[in-house]
Write a protein that holds these residues in place. Sequence first.
Motif, PDB file in Angstrom:
ATOM      1  N   GLN A  57      21.784  27.902 -17.502  1.00  0.00           N
ATOM      2  CA  GLN A  57      21.835  26.940 -18.601  1.00  0.00           C
ATOM      3  C   GLN A  57      21.760  27.597 -19.972  1.00  0.00           C
ATOM      4  O   GLN A  57      22.469  27.204 -20.892  1.00  0.00           O
TER       5      GLN A  57
ATOM      6  N   TRP B 168       7.619  29.068 -20.134  1.00  0.00           N
ATOM      7  CA  TRP B 168       7.795  27.915 -19.263  1.00  0.00           C
ATOM      8  C   TRP B 168       6.790  27.909 -18.107  1.00  0.00           C
ATOM      9  O   TRP B 168       6.184  26.879 -17.806  1.00  0.00           O
TER      10      TRP B 168
ATOM     11  N   MET C 213       1.483  22.628 -20.231  1.00  0.00           N
ATOM     12  CA  MET C 213       2.507  21.601 -20.453  1.00  0.00           C
ATOM     13  C   MET C 213       3.955  22.065 -20.225  1.00  0.00           C
ATOM     14  O   MET C 213       4.722  21.349 -19.586  1.00  0.00           O
TER      15      MET C 213
ATOM     16  N   THR D 100      16.361  22.168 -17.558  1.00  0.00           N
ATOM     17  CA  THR D 100      17.353  21.782 -18.568  1.00  0.00           C
ATOM     18  C   THR D 100      16.693  21.597 -19.930  1.00  0.00           C
ATOM     19  O   THR D 100      17.229  22.027 -20.952  1.00  0.00           O
ATOM     20  N   VAL D 101      15.537  20.933 -19.928  1.00  0.00           N
ATOM     21  CA  VAL D 101      14.828  20.690 -21.188  1.00  0.00           C
ATOM     22  C   VAL D 101      14.391  22.020 -21.789  1.00  0.00           C
ATOM     23  O   VAL D 101      14.581  22.277 -22.977  1.00  0.00           O
TER      24      VAL D 101
ATOM     25  N   LEU E   6      17.412  23.775 -23.255  1.00  0.00           N
ATOM     26  CA  LEU E   6      17.884  23.174 -24.509  1.00  0.00           C
ATOM     27  C   LEU E   6      16.965  23.549 -25.670  1.00  0.00           C
ATOM     28  O   LEU E   6      17.429  23.894 -26.757  1.00  0.00           O
ATOM     29  N   ILE E   7      15.653  23.490 -25.423  1.00  0.00           N
ATOM     30  CA  ILE E   7      14.701  23.825 -26.482  1.00  0.00           C
ATOM     31  C   ILE E   7      14.876  25.286 -26.914  1.00  0.00           C
ATOM     32  O   ILE E   7      14.912  25.594 -28.105  1.00  0.00           O
TER      33      ILE E   7
ATOM     34  N   PHE F  40       5.176  23.925 -18.137  1.00  0.00           N
ATOM     35  CA  PHE F  40       5.478  23.983 -16.703  1.00  0.00           C
ATOM     36  C   PHE F  40       5.995  22.637 -16.196  1.00  0.00           C
ATOM     37  O   PHE F  40       6.703  22.581 -15.194  1.00  0.00           O
ATOM     38  N   LEU F  41       5.648  21.561 -16.896  1.00  0.00           N
ATOM     39  CA  LEU F  41       6.054  20.224 -16.457  1.00  0.00           C
ATOM     40  C   LEU F  41       7.487  19.893 -16.873  1.00  0.00           C
ATOM     41  O   LEU F  41       8.023  18.868 -16.478  1.00  0.00           O
ATOM     42  N   LEU F  42       8.082  20.735 -17.703  1.00  0.00           N
ATOM     43  CA  LEU F  42       9.415  20.413 -18.204  1.00  0.00           C
ATOM     44  C   LEU F  42      10.486  20.851 -17.215  1.00  0.00           C
ATOM     45  O   LEU F  42      10.361  21.885 -16.564  1.00  0.00           O
ATOM     46  N   ALA F  43      11.551  20.078 -17.146  1.00  0.00           N
ATOM     47  CA  ALA F  43      12.688  20.460 -16.305  1.00  0.00           C
ATOM     48  C   ALA F  43      13.389  21.662 -16.936  1.00  0.00           C
ATOM     49  O   ALA F  43      13.349  21.855 -18.154  1.00  0.00           O
TER      50      ALA F  43
ATOM     51  N   PHE G 255      17.767  31.004 -11.195  1.00  0.00           N
ATOM     52  CA  PHE G 255      19.104  30.457 -11.380  1.00  0.00           C
ATOM     53  C   PHE G 255      19.145  29.573 -12.633  1.00  0.00           C
ATOM     54  O   PHE G 255      19.862  29.861 -13.589  1.00  0.00           O
ATOM     55  N   ASP G 256      18.328  28.512 -12.603  1.00  0.00           N
ATOM     56  CA  ASP G 256      18.427  27.432 -13.585  1.00  0.00           C
ATOM     57  C   ASP G 256      18.495  27.904 -15.033  1.00  0.00           C
ATOM     58  O   ASP G 256      19.462  27.616 -15.735  1.00  0.00           O
TER      59      ASP G 256
END
Lengths: 316, 298
Positions: free
Chosen positions: A259, A192, A136, A143-144, A147-148, A138-141, A254-255
């Motif tokens: 973030q 992730w 699951m 950014t999400v 934040l988590i 792996f499906l998150l962006a 990067f991401d």
Amino acid sequence: MTTSAVGNRAVATAAPAADDATSIRRGSHRRRNNATAWAFLAPFLVFFVLFLVWPMIHGIYLSLTDQSLTGSGGALIGIDNYLEAFADAEMWGAIWNTIWFTLLSTVPLVLVALVMALLVDQGLPGQWLWRLSYFMPFLLASTVVSLIWIWMMNPQLGLFNTVLQAVGLEPVPWLQDPSVSMISIVIATVWWTVGFNFLLYLAALQNIPEQQYEAASIDGAGKWRQLFGITLPQLGPTTALIVILQVLASLKVFDQIYQMMNQLVTPATQSAVIYIFDVGFTGYRFGYSSAISYIFFAIVLIVSLVQFRVTARRGA
Amino acid sequence: MATATLTPTRARQLRSTGRRPGEKRFGVGRVVAFAILALLAITWLIPVLWAVATSLQSEADAGSAPVSWIGESGITFEAYAKVLAEGNVGLWTLNSVLTSVIITALTVATSALAAYAFSRLDFAGRRWLYFAIIAAIIIPPQVLIIPLFYEMLAFGMVDTYLGLILPQVVAPAMVFILKKFFDAVPIELEEAARVDGASRLRVFWSIVLPLSRPILAAVSIFVFIQAWNNFLWPFLIINDTSLMTLPVGLQTVKSAFGVQYAQTMAMSILAALPLIVLFLFFQRQIIKGIATTGFGGQ
């Protein structure tokens, strides 16, 4: 290649390409038909040329200029950007951080995925739940995810430090302390993306013929013997694939760094892509940023080629 | 793919008992395996559950130590209500859906057409062109951000849907995957249709595509997940709040929300839901797609 007139069977005289074993058989089916072929290719090629080939070529030109984002500059300055980059301590720092992140993340991303897959493959109850929980994230962006994890690692209110303090340990400044921030980002990254590697391993495990295990247990081989004698050797090609894909993915990081570090560029966590982005879009130096892009690309290329060579040799 | 004499499903049925011949039903090993599985699953679920728990608290509870799974004033949906009322979540979701669907449709359509040409047709320059496309798989998209942005400036596409969508349509890896699949499709059906006078496009549309449904589904899902979660390019090219996709929009409110942890988590959960629901629906295709191609998002 020489071919007869359109409409007749094409006669291939050139040796078929190695990538294409089927074309030996299928070559006779391929019809020489330029007009139709190019019509099929045209839509893809428009995008391919406009948004990949051309930027790639244009980037090389830009890297030889002092072009800025604001439109000023643009004069050809030869290889000055490259010379500057090779003497740029910040660039080498970013490249070192990227390699460090890749080393730190690849090992757990392969091993944890392998352990997950081996356990799920035992066929214990709750299959769909295991798959869902591991995959699951792996499906998150990004950014999400960021934040988590910023919330999990919040110095005062985060779950991590709350638990640490509950058992009487000192709270850790996960993202604030340069000596642990990269480790914190690796933890979030493993959580992730490990699910993708886990699924690759699981698919490979389910392709190992059951008879091999049956034969082994008739011969009296125990669980561990079966694991080291059958399972792990059969997973060799999958491990090679996962390592190649993982290293390439990690080098491009990067991401989550950008973030989780709150868009701050810190010497401890600056990756190659962050530096490219920073020089280009914060420093407005498009020419210099392009030059760094190509140095980074050269590194990715060398790493890929080395990996393919090693894998090919092992397979031989 | 290994050429297993057993299909994966068959192997799974055999293994659904989880026992190999001569194995005890409740061996110590199985109990330990189950314990580790459960421990890993809990570890992997905690961050998401923690986010959900935080999102269901009042701002006061979420922002005061010591934090807990359930706030002192109980469970409340006020964070969600606030986020939905004030924020642009609805608009950003719409942008995400719209751009991801268009990117997926264009990518799969153009890649499938090209892959078919490489698989079935012969033309001048076929080999070197295919090589160029395969070689392009190795190029990290991040290397192209500067020249691509420059190009978008020239096209006047900065801060537009077109600038957001078009550069994301190139996916040479998908041509490779689809060509491999088409190569394995038996040619006899096509030959027969050709003899009956059907055009190439007609053959492609009514024979090859229907036979390729599983791989098309897999490729579509990959491209969709990648487009949905893409951050760097949308972040660079879009400044206008009303054009943002979810990941970029979320990034901008992060600083605005500051210490409003319940709302931050509520937004994160809302942004994550669509793909999780999609996964629950297409679980089998996604897992199969990853298994057969080894390509995916990120």
